[in-house]
Write a protein that holds these residues in place. Sequence first.
Motif, PDB file in Angstrom:
ATOM      1  N   GLY A  90       0.811  -1.211   0.000  1.00 39.97           N
ATOM      2  CA  GLY A  90       0.000   0.000   0.000  1.00 39.97           C
ATOM      3  C   GLY A  90       0.844   1.260   0.000  1.00 39.97           C
ATOM      4  N   THR A  91       0.184   2.386   0.047  1.00 39.83           N
ATOM      5  CA  THR A  91       0.869   3.673   0.086  1.00 39.83           C
ATOM      6  C   THR A  91      -0.005   4.708   0.777  1.00 39.83           C
ATOM      7  OG1 THR A  91       1.760   5.505  -1.225  1.00 39.83           O
ATOM      8  CG2 THR A  91       0.052   4.167  -2.251  1.00 39.83           C
ATOM      9  N   LEU A  92       0.638   5.618   1.483  1.00 41.38           N
ATOM     10  CA  LEU A  92      -0.099   6.684   2.162  1.00 41.38           C
ATOM     11  C   LEU A  92      -0.826   7.584   1.164  1.00 41.38           C
ATOM     12  CD1 LEU A  92       2.619   7.683   4.808  1.00 41.38           C
ATOM     13  CD2 LEU A  92       0.638   6.185   5.130  1.00 41.38           C
ATOM     14  N   MET A  93      -0.259   7.735  -0.052  1.00 38.06           N
ATOM     15  CA  MET A  93      -0.835   8.637  -1.039  1.00 38.06           C
ATOM     16  C   MET A  93      -2.202   8.163  -1.539  1.00 38.06           C
ATOM     17  SD  MET A  93       0.934  11.318  -1.465  1.00 38.06           S
ATOM     18  CE  MET A  93       2.563  12.027  -1.244  1.00 38.06           C
ATOM     19  N   ALA A  94      -2.506   6.880  -1.373  1.00 38.01           N
ATOM     20  CA  ALA A  94      -3.801   6.378  -1.836  1.00 38.01           C
ATOM     21  C   ALA A  94      -4.959   6.969  -1.042  1.00 38.01           C
ATOM     22  CB  ALA A  94      -3.831   4.856  -1.744  1.00 38.01           C
ATOM     23  N   GLN A  95      -4.653   7.597   0.090  1.00 34.53           N
ATOM     24  CA  GLN A  95      -5.705   8.261   0.866  1.00 34.53           C
ATOM     25  C   GLN A  95      -6.297   9.455   0.119  1.00 34.53           C
ATOM     26  OE1 GLN A  95      -6.867   7.237   3.760  1.00 34.53           O
ATOM     27  NE2 GLN A  95      -5.354   5.695   4.339  1.00 34.53           N
ATOM     28  N   LEU A  96      -5.608   9.937  -0.900  1.00 35.52           N
ATOM     29  CA  LEU A  96      -6.043  11.138  -1.612  1.00 35.52           C
ATOM     30  C   LEU A  96      -7.146  10.862  -2.632  1.00 35.52           C
ATOM     31  CD1 LEU A  96      -2.562  12.824  -2.216  1.00 35.52           C
ATOM     32  CD2 LEU A  96      -4.197  13.233  -0.357  1.00 35.52           C
ATOM     33  N   SER A  97      -7.469   9.598  -2.875  1.00 36.57           N
ATOM     34  CA  SER A  97      -8.511   9.254  -3.847  1.00 36.57           C
ATOM     35  C   SER A  97      -9.509   8.293  -3.222  1.00 36.57           C
ATOM     36  CB  SER A  97      -7.891   8.616  -5.099  1.00 36.57           C
ATOM     37  OG  SER A  97      -8.898   8.146  -5.976  1.00 36.57           O
ATOM     38  N   GLY A  98     -10.776   8.456  -3.618  1.00 32.48           N
ATOM     39  CA  GLY A  98     -11.815   7.560  -3.139  1.00 32.48           C
ATOM     40  C   GLY A  98     -12.204   6.490  -4.137  1.00 32.48           C
ATOM     41  N   ALA A  99     -11.463   6.382  -5.269  1.00 34.06           N
ATOM     42  CA  ALA A  99     -11.769   5.365  -6.273  1.00 34.06           C
ATOM     43  C   ALA A  99     -11.562   3.979  -5.675  1.00 34.06           C
ATOM     44  CB  ALA A  99     -10.864   5.553  -7.490  1.00 34.06           C
ATOM     45  N   PRO A 100     -12.331   2.987  -6.120  1.00 40.71           N
ATOM     46  CA  PRO A 100     -12.196   1.635  -5.552  1.00 40.71           C
ATOM     47  C   PRO A 100     -10.774   1.098  -5.585  1.00 40.71           C
ATOM     48  CG  PRO A 100     -14.186   1.761  -6.872  1.00 40.71           C
ATOM     49  CD  PRO A 100     -13.463   3.060  -7.077  1.00 40.71           C
ATOM     50  N   ASN A 101     -10.076   1.265  -6.729  1.00 39.32           N
ATOM     51  CA  ASN A 101      -8.710   0.732  -6.790  1.00 39.32           C
ATOM     52  C   ASN A 101      -7.752   1.520  -5.899  1.00 39.32           C
ATOM     53  OD1 ASN A 101      -8.975   2.895  -8.544  1.00 39.32           O
ATOM     54  ND2 ASN A 101      -8.173   1.840 -10.333  1.00 39.32           N
ATOM     55  N   ALA A 102      -8.005   2.812  -5.704  1.00 40.54           N
ATOM     56  CA  ALA A 102      -7.168   3.589  -4.790  1.00 40.54           C
ATOM     57  C   ALA A 102      -7.387   3.151  -3.348  1.00 40.54           C
ATOM     58  CB  ALA A 102      -7.459   5.074  -4.943  1.00 40.54           C
ATOM     59  N   ARG A 103      -8.625   2.897  -2.975  1.00 38.60           N
ATOM     60  CA  ARG A 103      -8.888   2.442  -1.599  1.00 38.60           C
ATOM     61  C   ARG A 103      -8.201   1.106  -1.331  1.00 38.60           C
ATOM     62  NH1 ARG A 103     -14.276   3.980  -2.824  1.00 38.60           N
ATOM     63  NH2 ARG A 103     -14.917   1.791  -2.816  1.00 38.60           N
ATOM     64  N   GLN A 104      -8.155   0.251  -2.345  1.00 39.67           N
ATOM     65  CA  GLN A 104      -7.477  -1.035  -2.168  1.00 39.67           C
ATOM     66  C   GLN A 104      -5.975  -0.859  -1.975  1.00 39.67           C
ATOM     67  OE1 GLN A 104      -8.971  -2.701  -5.844  1.00 39.67           O
ATOM     68  NE2 GLN A 104     -10.339  -4.100  -4.760  1.00 39.67           N
ATOM     69  N   MET A 105      -5.419   0.246  -2.464  1.00 39.03           N
ATOM     70  CA  MET A 105      -3.984   0.482  -2.361  1.00 39.03           C
ATOM     71  C   MET A 105      -3.582   1.258  -1.116  1.00 39.03           C
ATOM     72  SD  MET A 105      -2.685   1.148  -6.280  1.00 39.03           S
ATOM     73  CE  MET A 105      -3.907   2.400  -6.718  1.00 39.03           C
ATOM     74  N   ARG A 106      -4.510   1.540  -0.234  1.00 43.67           N
ATOM     75  CA  ARG A 106      -4.144   2.226   0.996  1.00 43.67           C
ATOM     76  C   ARG A 106      -3.273   1.331   1.864  1.00 43.67           C
ATOM     77  NH1 ARG A 106     -10.051   5.147   2.071  1.00 43.67           N
ATOM     78  NH2 ARG A 106      -9.816   6.629   0.330  1.00 43.67           N
ATOM     79  N   ALA A 107      -2.386   1.942   2.591  1.00 43.83           N
ATOM     80  CA  ALA A 107      -1.374   1.192   3.330  1.00 43.83           C
ATOM     81  C   ALA A 107      -2.008   0.102   4.189  1.00 43.83           C
ATOM     82  CB  ALA A 107      -0.550   2.141   4.197  1.00 43.83           C
ATOM     83  N   ARG A 108      -1.592  -1.129   3.911  1.00 48.55           N
ATOM     84  CA  ARG A 108      -2.023  -2.314   4.663  1.00 48.55           C
ATOM     85  C   ARG A 108      -3.545  -2.420   4.723  1.00 48.55           C
ATOM     86  NH1 ARG A 108       2.579  -0.203   6.675  1.00 48.55           N
ATOM     87  NH2 ARG A 108       4.363  -1.597   6.695  1.00 48.55           N
ATOM     88  N   SER A 109      -4.184  -2.182   3.601  1.00 48.23           N
ATOM     89  CA  SER A 109      -5.644  -2.296   3.515  1.00 48.23           C
ATOM     90  C   SER A 109      -6.065  -3.752   3.667  1.00 48.23           C
ATOM     91  CB  SER A 109      -6.127  -1.768   2.160  1.00 48.23           C
ATOM     92  OG  SER A 109      -5.719  -2.648   1.114  1.00 48.23           O
ATOM     93  N   PRO A 110      -7.306  -4.006   4.064  1.00 51.75           N
ATOM     94  CA  PRO A 110      -7.785  -5.395   4.138  1.00 51.75           C
ATOM     95  C   PRO A 110      -7.623  -6.137   2.810  1.00 51.75           C
ATOM     96  CG  PRO A 110      -9.314  -3.932   5.259  1.00 51.75           C
ATOM     97  CD  PRO A 110      -8.309  -3.057   4.567  1.00 51.75           C
ATOM     98  N   TRP A 111      -7.832  -5.446   1.697  1.00 50.58           N
ATOM     99  CA  TRP A 111      -7.679  -6.089   0.390  1.00 50.58           C
ATOM    100  C   TRP A 111      -6.240  -6.554   0.182  1.00 50.58           C
ATOM    101  CZ3 TRP A 111      -4.916  -5.318  -4.157  1.00 50.58           C
ATOM    102  CH2 TRP A 111      -5.374  -6.027  -5.275  1.00 50.58           C
ATOM    103  N   LEU A 112      -5.267  -5.713   0.505  1.00 51.14           N
ATOM    104  CA  LEU A 112      -3.869  -6.084   0.353  1.00 51.14           C
ATOM    105  C   LEU A 112      -3.475  -7.213   1.303  1.00 51.14           C
ATOM    106  CD1 LEU A 112      -2.163  -2.595  -0.065  1.00 51.14           C
ATOM    107  CD2 LEU A 112      -2.253  -4.416  -1.772  1.00 51.14           C
ATOM    108  N   GLN A 113      -4.002  -7.186   2.507  1.00 51.68           N
ATOM    109  CA  GLN A 113      -3.690  -8.244   3.464  1.00 51.68           C
ATOM    110  C   GLN A 113      -4.237  -9.589   2.985  1.00 51.68           C
ATOM    111  OE1 GLN A 113      -4.777  -7.118   7.487  1.00 51.68           O
ATOM    112  NE2 GLN A 113      -3.965  -5.059   7.215  1.00 51.68           N
ATOM    113  N   ALA A 114      -5.471  -9.573   2.464  1.00 51.55           N
ATOM    114  CA  ALA A 114      -6.048 -10.819   1.948  1.00 51.55           C
ATOM    115  C   ALA A 114      -5.279 -11.314   0.724  1.00 51.55           C
ATOM    116  CB  ALA A 114      -7.521 -10.598   1.606  1.00 51.55           C
ATOM    117  N   LEU A 115      -4.822 -10.386  -0.111  1.00 48.42           N
ATOM    118  CA  LEU A 115      -4.047 -10.766  -1.288  1.00 48.42           C
ATOM    119  C   LEU A 115      -2.750 -11.461  -0.865  1.00 48.42           C
ATOM    120  CD1 LEU A 115      -3.809 -10.580  -4.405  1.00 48.42           C
ATOM    121  CD2 LEU A 115      -2.622  -8.392  -4.075  1.00 48.42           C
ATOM    122  N   ALA A 116      -2.043 -10.876   0.100  1.00 47.89           N
ATOM    123  CA  ALA A 116      -0.785 -11.467   0.554  1.00 47.89           C
ATOM    124  C   ALA A 116      -1.013 -12.843   1.179  1.00 47.89           C
ATOM    125  CB  ALA A 116      -0.107 -10.534   1.550  1.00 47.89           C
ATOM    126  N   GLU A 117      -2.112 -12.999   1.908  1.00 53.44           N
ATOM    127  CA  GLU A 117      -2.398 -14.281   2.561  1.00 53.44           C
ATOM    128  C   GLU A 117      -2.696 -15.391   1.554  1.00 53.44           C
ATOM    129  OE1 GLU A 117      -5.572 -13.291   5.174  1.00 53.44           O
ATOM    130  OE2 GLU A 117      -4.287 -12.178   6.584  1.00 53.44           O
TER     131      GLU A 117
END
Length: 301
Positions: free
Chosen positions: A212-239
Amino acid sequence: MSNARQQQLVLALRLLLGLLLGAWGGLHWGLQGAVLMTWTGLFGWTLLVLPVFLLLRRLPRPEGQPRPTVAQCLRAAGLEWWAYEKVFSWHQPFGEWRHPDRCDAGYRGRRGVLLLHGFRCNRGLWQHWARQLDAQGIPHVSLSLDPPFASIDAYAEQVEAAIRRLEQATGLPPLVVAHSMGGLALRAWRRAMKAAPGRLHHVITLGTPHAGTLMAQLSGAPNARQMRARSPWLQALAESESADWWRRFTCVYSCCDQVVCPSGLALLPEAQTLVVPASGHLQLVFEPSVMALVLQRLRAD
């Protein structure tokens, strides 16, 4: 509205703003005022981004990496400005389809390259890559991931189709070069398709926010929300992934990346790494060392 059309609209608004501010400056301060205010309207965003590059010196870095110097931050800012203008003022809004894919039966036995762009981009990002790969007779396919602001999972079928094209044309697993969000689109493809790691020769990610990245907080688009630092989506992807899959990656990153910061967020466990000093986020696509790495990997068994 297509991604390219959106960028044409933004460019037109920038030009209009530059003309209006230039006219206002000319009325009040003459020729010098007109030039200064026109520049402000067209490129004033540079002044807002410059402090971000200097703040990167204070952020945590991967172990063993020195703090970037002020000179490196300023160099990164200058290169990033030029990369941004090339990509968002010309290559993507007007050249999305200028360079066709090279992927047919004539490339049998030559390993191909799949090029995946990042957030707010399209396949026009890879114009200079297409020229260089063409010159060396290397088959390649580049996508415009669509729709541009959908969930990253929505791109899996498009990635699968592109990989199959390269597999069928060359008879070999392709190498993937993915900038930013493109690396996450590839990881989401593997999860959706339950693909074996061996379907790909190697994956090189450029400034991909794997954690993830801190900068993803600047957008509310679905793909941007998924890229927020350590988002649930990213955690599930890594698992859903394995160490064997991660070992097929080389993560290219820079401590002067103003988008994926802190820079350690661009790394995957078990992956190889390449650090590019004094490079901003978009400039990573234009770094000669990255192309050299790709050519080296294409020659590897």
